[in-house]
Motif scaffolding. Structure first.
Motif, PDB file in Angstrom:
ATOM      1  N   SER A 194      96.103  32.834  69.451  1.00 43.12           N
ATOM      2  CA  SER A 194      95.349  33.419  68.213  1.00 43.12           C
ATOM      3  C   SER A 194      93.997  33.784  68.223  1.00 43.12           C
ATOM      4  N   LEU A 195      93.160  32.780  68.571  1.00 48.32           N
ATOM      5  CA  LEU A 195      91.803  32.942  67.756  1.00 48.32           C
ATOM      6  C   LEU A 195      91.299  33.611  69.655  1.00 48.32           C
TER       7      LEU A 195
ATOM      8  N   LEU B 122      92.122  37.592  67.704  1.00 46.75           N
ATOM      9  CA  LEU B 122      91.619  37.181  67.056  1.00 46.75           C
ATOM     10  C   LEU B 122      90.223  37.727  67.171  1.00 46.75           C
TER      11      LEU B 122
ATOM     12  N   SER C 189      89.788  41.427  68.176  1.00 49.00           N
ATOM     13  CA  SER C 189      90.085  42.522  67.380  1.00 49.00           C
ATOM     14  C   SER C 189      88.837  42.360  65.883  1.00 49.00           C
ATOM     15  N   ILE C 190      88.334  41.630  65.838  1.00 44.70           N
ATOM     16  CA  ILE C 190      86.944  41.459  64.751  1.00 44.70           C
ATOM     17  C   ILE C 190      86.064  43.132  65.167  1.00 44.70           C
TER      18      ILE C 190
ATOM     19  N   SER D 161      98.305  42.084  55.435  1.00 43.31           N
ATOM     20  CA  SER D 161      96.517  42.162  56.335  1.00 43.31           C
ATOM     21  C   SER D 161      96.357  43.648  55.721  1.00 43.31           C
TER      22      SER D 161
ATOM     23  N   GLU E 213      95.289  41.865  52.288  1.00 43.46           N
ATOM     24  CA  GLU E 213      93.628  40.583  52.400  1.00 43.46           C
ATOM     25  C   GLU E 213      92.590  41.821  52.243  1.00 43.46           C
ATOM     26  N   ARG E 214      92.580  43.440  53.219  1.00 49.13           N
ATOM     27  CA  ARG E 214      91.299  44.265  53.265  1.00 49.13           C
ATOM     28  C   ARG E 214      91.402  45.420  52.077  1.00 49.13           C
TER      29      ARG E 214
ATOM     30  N   SER F 172      87.141  39.883  54.317  1.00 51.37           N
ATOM     31  CA  SER F 172      88.645  39.742  55.057  1.00 51.37           C
ATOM     32  C   SER F 172      87.871  39.394  56.302  1.00 51.37           C
ATOM     33  N   LEU F 173      87.088  39.749  56.597  1.00 53.11           N
ATOM     34  CA  LEU F 173      86.029  39.545  57.620  1.00 53.11           C
ATOM     35  C   LEU F 173      85.606  37.669  56.938  1.00 53.11           C
TER      36      LEU F 173
ATOM     37  N   GLN G 156      88.270  34.775  58.453  1.00 56.60           N
ATOM     38  CA  GLN G 156      88.296  35.328  59.831  1.00 56.60           C
ATOM     39  C   GLN G 156      87.599  34.806  61.010  1.00 56.60           C
TER      40      GLN G 156
ATOM     41  N   GLU H 281      87.635  30.626  60.918  1.00 52.95           N
ATOM     42  CA  GLU H 281      88.606  30.475  61.697  1.00 52.95           C
ATOM     43  C   GLU H 281      87.898  30.508  62.961  1.00 52.95           C
TER      44      GLU H 281
END
Length: 574
Positions: free
Chosen positions: A32-33, A36, A39-40, A191, A194-195, A282-283, A286, A289
């Protein structure tokens, strides 16, 4: 540098920093990380950088939703032309279609927007190609992008759908009356909340009699999930027109809303600022995390390394213990030493005859082959102890690593780690032989003094070296009661012999130095074995500065965002 420029630079810095977030070990959440982090990176390149660079650039409205929701049909119906082909087979693998006004085409064909996708002028069966259609009847300032299914069974389709939604200024989210409560769409909508992105939800194929009930329930669900401001449209379930489009009246509300956005520069700016600001906010969690995840990777790797180091350190201690607690004064070594020096009468009279020792040891010198036999016995026996310790360290490390899933995967991929390397027995023997040479050099250097030269020559280097090694092995802690007397007398004889040549204090110093040299040789050969584990961990190692680098990038982004948005608001669209 103004606030907008600071934000652009912060995004560039973040884009350069995110790749340090590596997750090589299969810890819980690692996959998942990794997703992520990717995705970023995509979001920064696809949306944040281009939008921060040009707030007045055309808006991108991504039309997304579940399989079979009718996204392509809706896009065509809004444009009143067959621009994108609806999928017939599932999963549909086709290039996403971006429709824009010819005046905006250069912007969307540039590398500023979705730079990883290849531009094409025709729709292909390739999810990484972006089919761009210049459509004069679409007002300038707003583009529509027909995205893949968010719940496609094809991994590439799902990944691209997420990437495109993260690149959107606003979402036109398409669902159906039968599937609007499905879990997958709501994950994406969460999502969006969140954004703080501008969202419009279209319920397609809604039975006319259920429009009110479905609309009311869906509005309630949106409000409960932080999307009360989302625009909600319902498209009745009815036959398509002969050209395969939804009736004009059924999509007129959506067309008007989009036309308003396209025509009003202020409205476009509000959408751009709202989505950009929400995306930046939202970043922050993330990135936190990612930082925590990288730290866990580093901790897990450090634990594996510590386990291997501890086992090889223990192996070295075991060899050192065996070489100093009397354990070695057994068997072949003891037998060969007794062959060399004799027992009985000589040992009983050693105290009386110490002044005449040179006469007796001149006979030993003539028995040099027996001294060499002692050295061979020492080499064979101590090498065997070292090999056993090395084998034990490899096995213990493999067992320790196998207690975790990630360590187990490493051992499964490299099963040879569970045993010593093929070269280790010879390396161990060479290390012990090298130590014996060290001891011989030690006694030879000590015997060069004029006063001691005659006595030293009387016994020879090999005998003196063997005697010193016997003294090193002298303690009796590892022996049985029966063995203590024999070994004790043997070591005492060796010590008295050396004291007659070098003196008591020098013998003590020589023994300490010989023990140190043995530890150095053993440590070196075991350290070389340990590198097999270290090399694998080094290949998996994460940048130890990664958490700090990511934290610095996050701080810089927060600071730049404050400067950029101080005088801006992100009002909800009415």
């Amino acid at each position: 540098m103004n606030g907008a420029q600071q934000l652009v630079e912060a995004f560039k810095n973040l884009d350069a920093t995110v790749p340090v977030a590596q997750f090589p070990l299969p810890l819980d959440g690692a996959e998942s990380l990794r997703s992520l982090a990717g995705s970023i990176s995509h979001q920064v390149r696809d949306y944040l950088l281009p939008r921060a660079s040009r707030l007045d650039a055309p808006l991108l409205a991504v039309v997304g939703g579940s399989t079979g929701a009718g996204k392509s049909t809706l896009v065509n119906s809004l444009l009143r032309a067959q621009v994108t082909k609806p999928g017939v087979l599932r999963p549909t693998t086709k290039s996403p279609v971006l429709v824009c006004h010819p005046d905006d085409e250069a912007w969307f064909r540039s590398e500023h927007v979705l730079p990883d996708l290849v531009r094409t002028d025709t729709q292909l069966h390739d999810s990484r190609a972006l089919h761009i259609v210049a459509f004069p009847d679409l007002p300038p300032g707003l583009a529509l992008l027909d995205a893949p299914d968010i719940d496609s069974i094809d991994d590439a389709n799902r990944s691209l759908a997420r990437q495109l939604l993260l690149a959107a200024d606003l979402w036109l989210f398409v669902t159906s009356a039968a599937r609007y409560a499905d879990a997958v769409p709501w994950g994406y909508l969460a999502s969006a909340a969140e954004r703080n992105i501008v969202v419009s939800v279209v319920v397609n194929r809604c039975p006319p009699g259920a429009i009110t009930d479905v609309g009311s329930h869906l509005a309630q669900m949106l409000a409960e999930r932080g999307l009360a401001s989302a625009k909600l449209f319902a498209v009745p379930e009815r036959a398509l027109t002969p050209d395969g489009l939804l009736p004009m009246g059924d999509v007129s509300g959506i067309r008007q809303w989009l036309a308003h956005l396209a025509a009003a520069s202020e409205a476009r700016a509000q959408v751009a600022v709202q989505t950009l600001a929400g995306s930046v906010r939202s970043l922050d969690p993330q990135l936190s995390e990612l930082i925590d995840g990288v730290a866990r990777q580093d901790e897990a790797l450090a634990e594996l390394r510590a386990q291997s180091v501890a086992n090889y350190r223990f192996a070295a201690e075991e060899v050192s213990k065996a070489a100093s607690d009397g354990t070695m004064l057994r068997g072949e070594i003891l037998s060969r030493w007794q062959d060399l020096v004799g027992t009985g009468e000589f040992m009983r009279s050693i105290e009386e005859r110490i002044g005449m020792i040179r006469d007796r040891i001149s006979g030993w010198f003539r028995g040099e082959p027996k001294a060499e036999a002692v050295q061979v016995a020492i080499s064979d026996s101590l090498s065997a102890v070292l090999v056993e310790a090395g084998e034990g360290a490899a096995e213990s490390t493999a067992v320790a690593w196998s207690r975790t899933r990630w360590g187990r995967e490493i051992i499964a991929a490299e099963p040879s780690l569970a045993r010593a390397s093929e070269a280790f027995p010879e390396a161990a023997a060479e290390a012990i032989r090298a130590w014996q040479s060290d001891v011989l050099r030690l006694v030879e250097e000590e015997g060069r003094g004029k006063r001691r030269k005659a006595r030293f020559l009387a016994i020879g280097t090999n005998v003196a070296g063997a005697a010193l090694i016997i003294v090193v092995f002298a303690a009796t802690g590892g022996l049985t009661t029966a063995e203590v007397g024999i070994a004790g007398g043997t070591s005492l004889l060796a010590q008295r012999l050396l004291e007659a040549v070098f003196g008591e204090d020098e013998v003590r110093r020589l023994a300490v130095e010989a023990q140190r040299l043995l530890r150095d040789r053993v440590d070196a050969v075991l350290a070389n074995e340990l590198t097999r584990f270290g090399t694998i961990l080094d290949a998996l190692a994460v940048d130890e500065q990664a958490p700090a680098k990511l934290a610095e990038a996050a701080d810089r982004l927060r600071s730049a965002a404050r400067a950029a948005f101080d005088d801006l608001t992100a009002p909800e669209l009415s």
